[in-house]
Design an enzyme around this catalytic site. Structure first.
Site, PDB file in Angstrom:
ATOM      1  N   PHE B 126       0.853  -1.181   0.000  1.00  0.00           N
ATOM      2  CA  PHE B 126       0.000   0.000   0.000  1.00  0.00           C
ATOM      3  C   PHE B 126       0.894   1.237   0.000  1.00  0.00           C
ATOM      4  O   PHE B 126       1.893   1.292   0.709  1.00  0.00           O
ATOM      5  CB  PHE B 126      -0.919  -0.005   1.224  1.00  0.00           C
ATOM      6  CG  PHE B 126      -1.946   1.074   1.182  1.00  0.00           C
ATOM      7  CD1 PHE B 126      -3.079   0.938   0.385  1.00  0.00           C
ATOM      8  CD2 PHE B 126      -1.776   2.255   1.876  1.00  0.00           C
ATOM      9  CE1 PHE B 126      -4.027   1.946   0.303  1.00  0.00           C
ATOM     10  CE2 PHE B 126      -2.722   3.279   1.804  1.00  0.00           C
ATOM     11  CZ  PHE B 126      -3.851   3.122   1.022  1.00  0.00           C
ATOM     12  N   ASP B 200       2.805  -5.175   8.101  1.00  0.00           N
ATOM     13  CA  ASP B 200       1.595  -4.351   8.043  1.00  0.00           C
ATOM     14  C   ASP B 200       0.407  -5.303   7.994  1.00  0.00           C
ATOM     15  O   ASP B 200       0.282  -6.111   7.064  1.00  0.00           O
ATOM     16  CB  ASP B 200       1.633  -3.459   6.794  1.00  0.00           C
ATOM     17  CG  ASP B 200       0.403  -2.559   6.686  1.00  0.00           C
ATOM     18  OD1 ASP B 200      -0.655  -2.911   7.240  1.00  0.00           O
ATOM     19  OD2 ASP B 200       0.502  -1.516   6.018  1.00  0.00           O
ATOM     20  N   TYR B 223      -9.933   0.093  11.385  1.00  0.00           N
ATOM     21  CA  TYR B 223     -11.201   0.535  10.798  1.00  0.00           C
ATOM     22  C   TYR B 223     -11.647  -0.336   9.622  1.00  0.00           C
ATOM     23  O   TYR B 223     -12.666  -0.060   9.015  1.00  0.00           O
ATOM     24  CB  TYR B 223     -11.147   2.010  10.382  1.00  0.00           C
ATOM     25  CG  TYR B 223      -9.999   2.397   9.466  1.00  0.00           C
ATOM     26  CD1 TYR B 223     -10.027   2.092   8.114  1.00  0.00           C
ATOM     27  CD2 TYR B 223      -8.906   3.092   9.958  1.00  0.00           C
ATOM     28  CE1 TYR B 223      -8.986   2.461   7.285  1.00  0.00           C
ATOM     29  CE2 TYR B 223      -7.856   3.463   9.149  1.00  0.00           C
ATOM     30  CZ  TYR B 223      -7.903   3.153   7.811  1.00  0.00           C
ATOM     31  OH  TYR B 223      -6.867   3.519   7.009  1.00  0.00           O
TER      32      TYR B 223
END
Lengths: 411, 411
Positions: B126, B200, B223
């Site tokens: 990402f 990650d 989230y």
């Protein structure tokens, strides 16, 4: 008495800001003098947060990054804070904590003064400012921290400044004494020495006039006088003249020039947006924005006048009722924030005895009793009641009660 | 058809996790396949957040730092995330954004390998992971970033590793393809080369088994599959064997050994607490903790089994209904996260046409259509309905409608 309670009531009736008190939920039977630590809850906040939870998140989910403006919250919220600190549109970004923003400001400022290897830090400053300067200096390497302060033997700013100084970090208002710097004069003095000026506005924004327009950077929190809620997003001000030259070392995708192009390498966004890093905590921004609705209607000159009136009234009353008590705050209102502090060797139990009687102040090591006066929701009668209760606790030595000696975990 | 809708209904009746769906508010008439981007709203969250606003903040104000546990939220929340990622108590701290935590992890890891000046970064990762590595490397100075990836010509990990490598940062699950690394094998490979492994977990925690216990650092967000709410606090894992040797360069007062002693200089707290910096955004933590109440009751093996079942079912149906479409995700479930992606040169309008028909997926450059399957609240019939709608949009070329070509600001 220098003033009667009924005279205070009359002053409250004449107060041009009196209606703002109704905007806030305040615990019943309490004089809340910790708006300098955590601001009171605006009445409108609960409904706004509930809407963000139930509708924006619950019903519209990821679409709200567009439709509810989540993606732009750091900028839109920053632009609403800007007029409260004398900044222009596009110069303030809301987000992260104060500590993270100090880190961003220090690591952005230092490379702007290559060859200068000294950071001036203030021993009177709130600890996180000093601690973060130490961490940032160690990260960037090969910087010296030069401490100044008001303690005996400590350097004064004029002694510490020199052509080796890259930046100076000071708080406009001292968190213990409420003493206030002359921002314009100090900024000019620092910049004349070729250094960059970084202001911490945590204890000034929303309570005293703030004008950072000449400064280089500023940071602050929004959960004190700005009433944004516990741990609400902090903010960073970066003077627009620096925007093209500064880097945010925490170079996350929210500060990228084209975040949804998913480019392989970092390319900073234009303007203050480059100081964004990661995803904004939307619910905390929502609470802050509810409060900023109120701030849009506040006359900042009337706010300052009321702050001076409340703190001066409190000082005058305590002078009369508690002779011999040491005022830690400047007596000159021009040099004082919206806070009144006293020194007392048993400050901790004094504060606990006060809290037990509905006067909510706090204690700071080593001997400081603090009373913050948030002019938006406090009245002259609150200052009166606080002063008379304070006098009673001291004159009757109510704080000697054993129950008040015990330390709570966090104060 | 490989399976009928009524057979899917039977599977849903037999699903041991079926009752968890009732814990969530989902928009009516929608199949929500973006739990990998923003998790759905738990029903209990609104009341919990309202209580934090109205009671903890509104009535109890600053006392809640003690009485409501605000001060300890980074640690208590981290300890609740720990079992979801294979970490032990005291190894995880919740707070800040993922980007800020990547910065903390990189700047903490590099000094543990003095003399090694290479960071291995993944071009498939990402973007914020790569961007923040660039910023952190530039801040610390004199580091080389060595890119690996799956693209033609890119280095593979085994080619990039060497005795000059200080650390490697990879995502367990690829955000575009859903391809999953073998965490144990890669960690062992990296550590055998003398480097530190940083994972990650953004696209894995809460959806696939995660065990970082052998790794050195990890970071992640809460989230997505963890349903903590938009911009909910992220987290950092630091292996306990490193606790005494690591520094947090963002050395704020919340990570100080004695924050309320207001000492002049920074002194790190013991353990992972030293990775705290500033005041926690309480309302966002409150929403996350409401969701973590649910996670305490989830059997993670059953969760994985359901994730495999849903994604495999979807792939099988699309194979049958959309012959010739290119699957971007691994066909082998052992190498796949809880996400299924396809390549389509007109992916953007395809996604918009799907959204218009109640199937909420998303698009990622350059040609990826993503469907995330959050096993806590999705059913087999959802996978069925999504596949049949996807097939209809493709076979009838409904995406060619002009309205779907227009780009929205953020997707």
């Amino acid at each position: 008495m220098v003033i009667s309670r009924s005279e205070c009531e009359t002053l409250d009736e004449q107060d041009p800001l009196r209606d703002f008190r109704d905007e806030f939920t305040l615990p019943p039977g309490v004089v809340y003098l910790l708006g300098n630590s955590l601001g009171a809850l605006p009445r409108r906040t609960a409904a706004r947060v509930a809407h963000a939870v139930e509708s924006e998140w619950g019903l519209h989910l990821g679409a709200s990054w567009n439709t509810a403006g989540w993606w732009d919250l750091p900028q839109t919220t920053g632009d609403r804070i800007a007029p409260l600190i004398g900044a222009g549109p596009g110069e303030v970004l809301a987000g992260d904590s104060t500590s993270v923003n100090i880190f961003k400001a220090v690591t952005a400022a230092l490379p702007l003064r290559p060859g200068r290897r000294v950071i001036i830090s203030d021993l009177d400053n709130f600890p996180t400012d000093r601690y973060v300067v130490e961490g940032a200096a160690a990260a960037l390497g090969d910087y010296e921290i030069r401490d100044i302060g008001t303690a005996d033997g400590a350097l004064r700013l004029e002694e510490a400044l020199g052509d080796d100084v890259a930046m100076v970090l000071l708080s406009q208002v001292d968190y213990r004494t409420g003493a206030s710097h002359d921002v314009a004069a100090v900024t000019a003095q620092v910049q004349a020495a070729g250094a960059l000026m970084v202001w911490d506005l945590c204890h000034s924004a929303g309570a005293v006039p703030v004008d950072v327009s000449a400064a280089d950077f500023a940071i602050g929190c929004s959960y004190k006088y700005l009433n944004g809620g516990p741990g609400a997003p902090a903010y960073i001000y970066v003077a627009s003249r620096h925007h093209d030259d500064v880097r945010n070392v925490i170079s996350g995708w929210h500060g990228h020039a084209a975040p949804f192009d998913f480019e392989p390498h970092y390319r900073p966004a234009d303007g203050v947006r480059r100081f964004a890093s990661g995803s904004p905590p939307v619910l905390s921004y929502t609470a802050l924005n509810a409060s900023l609705d109120i701030w849009e209607r506040v006359d900042l000159r009337a706010l300052r006048a009321k702050s001076v009136a409340l703190t001066s009234l409190f000082i005058d009353l305590v002078d009369e009722l508690c002779p011999g008590l040491t005022l830690a705050s400047p007596r000159d209102a021009d040099r004082r924030g919206s806070q009144v502090s006293y020194r007392h060797s048993d400050g901790y139990p004094v504060v606990r005895a006060l809290v037990d009687r509905g006067v909510i102040g706090d204690y700071r090591e080593p001997d400081i009793i603090r009373f913050g006066f948030a002019p938006l929701y406090l009245r002259h009668v609150d200052a009166y009641d606080a002063a008379t209760t304070f006098a009673e606790v001291l004159s009757k030595e109510l704080w000697r009660d054993e129950q008040y000696q015990r330390r709570l975990t966090v104060t």
